[in-house]
Scaffold this motif. Structure first.
Motif, PDB file in Angstrom:
ATOM      1  N   ASN A  34       4.197  -0.996  21.583  1.00 40.27           N
ATOM      2  CA  ASN A  34       3.398  -1.924  20.774  1.00 40.27           C
ATOM      3  C   ASN A  34       2.532  -1.182  19.759  1.00 40.27           C
ATOM      4  O   ASN A  34       2.385  -1.628  18.617  1.00 40.27           O
ATOM      5  N   ARG A  37       4.747   0.023  16.957  1.00 42.17           N
ATOM      6  CA  ARG A  37       5.141  -1.116  16.131  1.00 42.17           C
ATOM      7  C   ARG A  37       4.003  -1.526  15.200  1.00 42.17           C
ATOM      8  O   ARG A  37       4.224  -1.797  14.016  1.00 42.17           O
ATOM      9  N   ASP A  38       2.769  -1.556  15.708  1.00 38.58           N
ATOM     10  CA  ASP A  38       1.622  -1.910  14.865  1.00 38.58           C
ATOM     11  C   ASP A  38       1.400  -0.870  13.765  1.00 38.58           C
ATOM     12  O   ASP A  38       1.114  -1.215  12.616  1.00 38.58           O
ATOM     13  N   GLN A  39       1.529   0.408  14.124  1.00 41.51           N
ATOM     14  CA  GLN A  39       1.336   1.464  13.135  1.00 41.51           C
ATOM     15  C   GLN A  39       2.422   1.425  12.066  1.00 41.51           C
ATOM     16  O   GLN A  39       2.141   1.624  10.878  1.00 41.51           O
ATOM     17  N   ARG A  41       4.037  -1.234  11.104  1.00 43.58           N
ATOM     18  CA  ARG A  41       3.761  -2.401  10.278  1.00 43.58           C
ATOM     19  C   ARG A  41       2.637  -2.101   9.281  1.00 43.58           C
ATOM     20  O   ARG A  41       2.718  -2.481   8.108  1.00 43.58           O
ATOM     21  N   ALA A  42       1.605  -1.387   9.727  1.00 46.44           N
ATOM     22  CA  ALA A  42       0.499  -1.045   8.833  1.00 46.44           C
ATOM     23  C   ALA A  42       0.960  -0.093   7.736  1.00 46.44           C
ATOM     24  O   ALA A  42       0.597  -0.265   6.558  1.00 46.44           O
ATOM     25  N   LEU A  68      -1.446  -7.319  10.351  1.00 46.61           N
ATOM     26  CA  LEU A  68      -1.737  -6.060  11.023  1.00 46.61           C
ATOM     27  C   LEU A  68      -2.117  -6.244  12.487  1.00 46.61           C
ATOM     28  O   LEU A  68      -1.939  -5.344  13.289  1.00 46.61           O
ATOM     29  N   SER A  69      -2.680  -7.372  12.842  1.00 48.70           N
ATOM     30  CA  SER A  69      -3.093  -7.587  14.225  1.00 48.70           C
ATOM     31  C   SER A  69      -2.349  -8.797  14.803  1.00 48.70           C
ATOM     32  O   SER A  69      -2.882  -9.894  14.833  1.00 48.70           O
ATOM     33  N   ARG A  72      -1.180 -10.765  21.060  1.00 51.41           N
ATOM     34  CA  ARG A  72      -0.623 -10.035  22.198  1.00 51.41           C
ATOM     35  C   ARG A  72       0.295 -10.958  22.980  1.00 51.41           C
ATOM     36  O   ARG A  72      -0.135 -11.963  23.515  1.00 51.41           O
TER      37      ARG A  72
END
Length: 122
Positions: A34, A37-39, A41-42, A68-69, A72
């Motif tokens: 996760n 994946r977030d990084q 996407r950013a 970005l967020s 969950r």
């Protein structure tokens, strides 16, 4: 403490430690997935050319924050362990309910008698 009691308790302790270790490792891998994946996407949002030449195409701050967020969807470690525990207890309860206890008794008597024959012969 007898041999069988010590063996059974050692086996139970070892399997419990191994099970918990595997579950913690799995949870950590999911958290790492996760985070990556977030990084990603950013970084994709920062490197995108959208809005670089035409400012009208640039996303608003609220869209950027939502992108970005993400929400969950991954359960916590305690929820995973609770779910696993409940499914295993349910499986064991179903097996106990559907078991033929006469066959279990006969197998136990047969095992005991063969163990006693082995002990008396030696």
């Amino acid at each position: 403490m007898g041999f069988f009691t010590g063996f059974a308790s050692g086996f139970a302790l070892t399997t419990t430690v191994l099970y918990l270790t595997v579950q913690v490792h799995r949870y950590n891998r999911l958290e790492q997935r996760n985070a990556i994946r977030d990084q990603t996407r950013a970084l994709t949002w920062l490197a995108s050319s959208t809005g670089a030449y035409d400012r009208r195409l640039i996303p608003s701050e609220t869209e950027k924050l939502q992108e970005l967020s993400p929400k969950r969807t991954q359960p916590t470690l305690s929820d995973l362990l609770k779910h696993r525990w409940n499914t295993e207890v349910e499986t064991l309860a179903n097996k106990a309910y559907e078991a033929s206890w006469e066959d279990v008794r006969d197998m136990a008597v047969e095992g005991w008698s063969s163990a006693m024959r082995l002990v008396k012969n030696e």
